[in-house]
Design a protein around this motif. Sequence first.
Motif, PDB file in Angstrom:
ATOM      1  N   THR A 130     -67.289   4.372  21.466  1.00 25.93           N
ATOM      2  CA  THR A 130     -68.177   5.467  21.069  1.00 25.93           C
ATOM      3  C   THR A 130     -67.482   6.467  20.150  1.00 25.93           C
ATOM      4  O   THR A 130     -68.136   7.388  19.651  1.00 25.93           O
ATOM      5  N   LYS A 131     -66.197   6.278  19.910  1.00 21.41           N
ATOM      6  CA  LYS A 131     -65.442   7.233  19.103  1.00 21.41           C
ATOM      7  C   LYS A 131     -65.613   7.016  17.604  1.00 21.41           C
ATOM      8  O   LYS A 131     -65.341   7.915  16.808  1.00 21.41           O
ATOM      9  N   THR A 132     -66.054   5.825  17.225  1.00 19.21           N
ATOM     10  CA  THR A 132     -66.156   5.488  15.806  1.00 19.21           C
ATOM     11  C   THR A 132     -67.543   4.934  15.489  1.00 19.21           C
ATOM     12  O   THR A 132     -68.296   4.555  16.379  1.00 19.21           O
ATOM     13  N   ASP A 133     -67.846   4.847  14.206  1.00 19.47           N
ATOM     14  CA  ASP A 133     -69.156   4.365  13.781  1.00 19.47           C
ATOM     15  C   ASP A 133     -69.124   2.848  13.657  1.00 19.47           C
ATOM     16  O   ASP A 133     -68.871   2.301  12.589  1.00 19.47           O
ATOM     17  N   GLY A 134     -69.397   2.191  14.774  1.00 22.35           N
ATOM     18  CA  GLY A 134     -69.367   0.736  14.794  1.00 22.35           C
ATOM     19  C   GLY A 134     -70.746   0.143  15.005  1.00 22.35           C
ATOM     20  O   GLY A 134     -71.773   0.817  14.861  1.00 22.35           O
ATOM     21  N   PHE A 135     -70.768  -1.118  15.394  1.00 28.67           N
ATOM     22  CA  PHE A 135     -71.998  -1.898  15.532  1.00 28.67           C
ATOM     23  C   PHE A 135     -72.971  -1.281  16.534  1.00 28.67           C
ATOM     24  O   PHE A 135     -74.180  -1.280  16.329  1.00 28.67           O
ATOM     25  N   PHE A 136     -72.424  -0.748  17.648  1.00 30.56           N
ATOM     26  CA  PHE A 136     -73.271  -0.211  18.711  1.00 30.56           C
ATOM     27  C   PHE A 136     -73.315   1.317  18.720  1.00 30.56           C
ATOM     28  O   PHE A 136     -73.781   1.918  19.686  1.00 30.56           O
ATOM     29  N   ALA A 137     -72.819   1.964  17.690  1.00 30.20           N
ATOM     30  CA  ALA A 137     -72.740   3.425  17.664  1.00 30.20           C
ATOM     31  C   ALA A 137     -74.104   4.050  17.449  1.00 30.20           C
ATOM     32  O   ALA A 137     -74.964   3.493  16.764  1.00 30.20           O
ATOM     33  N   GLY A 138     -74.309   5.213  18.056  1.00 26.02           N
ATOM     34  CA  GLY A 138     -75.535   5.968  17.823  1.00 26.02           C
ATOM     35  C   GLY A 138     -76.572   5.856  18.909  1.00 26.02           C
ATOM     36  O   GLY A 138     -77.723   6.238  18.707  1.00 26.02           O
ATOM     37  N   GLY A 139     -76.188   5.370  20.094  1.00 20.86           N
ATOM     38  CA  GLY A 139     -77.130   5.309  21.201  1.00 20.86           C
ATOM     39  C   GLY A 139     -77.499   6.694  21.698  1.00 20.86           C
ATOM     40  O   GLY A 139     -76.776   7.668  21.473  1.00 20.86           O
ATOM     41  N   GLY A 207     -75.952  -6.466  24.880  1.00 21.57           N
ATOM     42  CA  GLY A 207     -75.687  -7.269  23.692  1.00 21.57           C
ATOM     43  C   GLY A 207     -76.872  -8.135  23.308  1.00 21.57           C
ATOM     44  O   GLY A 207     -77.217  -8.250  22.123  1.00 21.57           O
ATOM     45  N   TYR A 208     -77.512  -8.724  24.308  1.00 22.01           N
ATOM     46  CA  TYR A 208     -78.687  -9.568  24.075  1.00 22.01           C
ATOM     47  C   TYR A 208     -79.838  -8.750  23.494  1.00 22.01           C
ATOM     48  O   TYR A 208     -80.496  -9.172  22.533  1.00 22.01           O
ATOM     49  N   MET A 209     -80.057  -7.565  24.059  1.00 20.84           N
ATOM     50  CA  MET A 209     -81.139  -6.703  23.582  1.00 20.84           C
ATOM     51  C   MET A 209     -80.880  -6.234  22.159  1.00 20.84           C
ATOM     52  O   MET A 209     -81.791  -6.178  21.333  1.00 20.84           O
ATOM     53  N   PHE A 210     -79.632  -5.912  21.870  1.00 19.14           N
ATOM     54  CA  PHE A 210     -79.304  -5.434  20.530  1.00 19.14           C
ATOM     55  C   PHE A 210     -79.503  -6.543  19.499  1.00 19.14           C
ATOM     56  O   PHE A 210     -79.989  -6.298  18.390  1.00 19.14           O
ATOM     57  N   LEU A 211     -79.139  -7.763  19.876  1.00 19.51           N
ATOM     58  CA  LEU A 211     -79.347  -8.898  18.974  1.00 19.51           C
ATOM     59  C   LEU A 211     -80.833  -9.096  18.697  1.00 19.51           C
ATOM     60  O   LEU A 211     -81.237  -9.303  17.541  1.00 19.51           O
ATOM     61  N   LYS A 212     -81.663  -9.030  19.747  1.00 15.79           N
ATOM     62  CA  LYS A 212     -83.100  -9.206  19.566  1.00 15.79           C
ATOM     63  C   LYS A 212     -83.686  -8.076  18.712  1.00 15.79           C
ATOM     64  O   LYS A 212     -84.584  -8.307  17.893  1.00 15.79           O
ATOM     65  N   TYR A 213     -83.160  -6.879  18.888  1.00 13.91           N
ATOM     66  CA  TYR A 213     -83.591  -5.748  18.051  1.00 13.91           C
ATOM     67  C   TYR A 213     -83.267  -6.021  16.592  1.00 13.91           C
ATOM     68  O   TYR A 213     -84.108  -5.834  15.705  1.00 13.91           O
ATOM     69  N   ARG A 214     -82.056  -6.492  16.324  1.00 14.39           N
ATOM     70  CA  ARG A 214     -81.645  -6.785  14.953  1.00 14.39           C
ATOM     71  C   ARG A 214     -82.461  -7.922  14.342  1.00 14.39           C
ATOM     72  O   ARG A 214     -82.669  -7.974  13.134  1.00 14.39           O
ATOM     73  N   LEU A 215     -82.955  -8.817  15.189  1.00 12.49           N
ATOM     74  CA  LEU A 215     -83.768  -9.931  14.711  1.00 12.49           C
ATOM     75  C   LEU A 215     -85.234  -9.536  14.512  1.00 12.49           C
ATOM     76  O   LEU A 215     -86.050 -10.353  14.096  1.00 12.49           O
ATOM     77  N   GLY A 216     -85.551  -8.275  14.832  1.00  6.81           N
ATOM     78  CA  GLY A 216     -86.889  -7.779  14.565  1.00  6.81           C
ATOM     79  C   GLY A 216     -87.909  -7.998  15.654  1.00  6.81           C
ATOM     80  O   GLY A 216     -89.124  -7.908  15.400  1.00  6.81           O
ATOM     81  N   VAL A 217     -87.464  -8.276  16.871  1.00  2.00           N
ATOM     82  CA  VAL A 217     -88.401  -8.446  17.981  1.00  2.00           C
ATOM     83  C   VAL A 217     -89.119  -7.122  18.243  1.00  2.00           C
ATOM     84  O   VAL A 217     -88.497  -6.052  18.221  1.00  2.00           O
ATOM     85  N   HIS A 218     -90.410  -7.166  18.491  1.00  2.00           N
ATOM     86  CA  HIS A 218     -91.205  -5.957  18.674  1.00  2.00           C
ATOM     87  C   HIS A 218     -90.720  -5.153  19.892  1.00  2.00           C
ATOM     88  O   HIS A 218     -90.369  -5.742  20.922  1.00  2.00           O
ATOM     89  N   PRO A 219     -90.700  -3.812  19.780  1.00  2.00           N
ATOM     90  CA  PRO A 219     -90.175  -2.974  20.864  1.00  2.00           C
ATOM     91  C   PRO A 219     -90.828  -3.196  22.227  1.00  2.00           C
ATOM     92  O   PRO A 219     -90.150  -3.121  23.252  1.00  2.00           O
TER      93      PRO A 219
END
Length: 234
Positions: A130-139, A207-219
Amino acid sequence: MKISVIIPVYNEQENLLKRLSFLSAQANKFLLEIIVSNSPETFDETPSICKPHTKVLFLNSTKKGRAAQMNFAASKATGAVLLFLHADVQLPDDFYNQILNTIKAGNEAGFFAYQFDKNTRLLNFNSKFTKTDGFFAGGGDQCHFFTKKAFETLKGYNEEFCIMEDFEMFDRVRKAKIPFAIIQSKATVSARKYENNSWLKVNLINGYMFLKYRLGVHPTKLRKTYKTLLREGT
């Protein structure tokens, strides 16, 4: 500079007690506006918890969902800066000055690094990311803040997102090239999800949820999957 602290809540009376005590004390020292945006589906004692706190503006949101509740409160806020706080997250003691300094440095948005309220090797490992701007940052647990102007430019949170609204918002921040910073004074996040499940299970699901989000699965599908997989607890 006034900061409006916006807390979207849904049956969070116990956590809200802690947050409001801290924030009310801070409001005696700094220019703060405290807004609780209550879900129309709340059935606990949240309204009663807020009533004794004279510095707290309690609002019943017209729509359910965290994004809608935050937008509703933001529309009523009078601060030049909007800070969005989850009820189970404790801000660092120096949050006010840290945000002011970040804005004065030319940033229009940002969020906080965080630590967990349980000190374990695995949770400490998670918090390092959470210290840097990475793949999962900004939650959302990282306590988003925006100048009101930037928030209005972004047109607020996307209310279509009943989950992942936090990541979607900062995806737009990056796309719009709005300058932002990660404050290194750490917020403290509840480890209750990990206690109700396990470190491995929560991370695999995330991780699974984030991948599905990136793939455009509806919220709505994302939220249904999340509730099926994770024991959220209280």
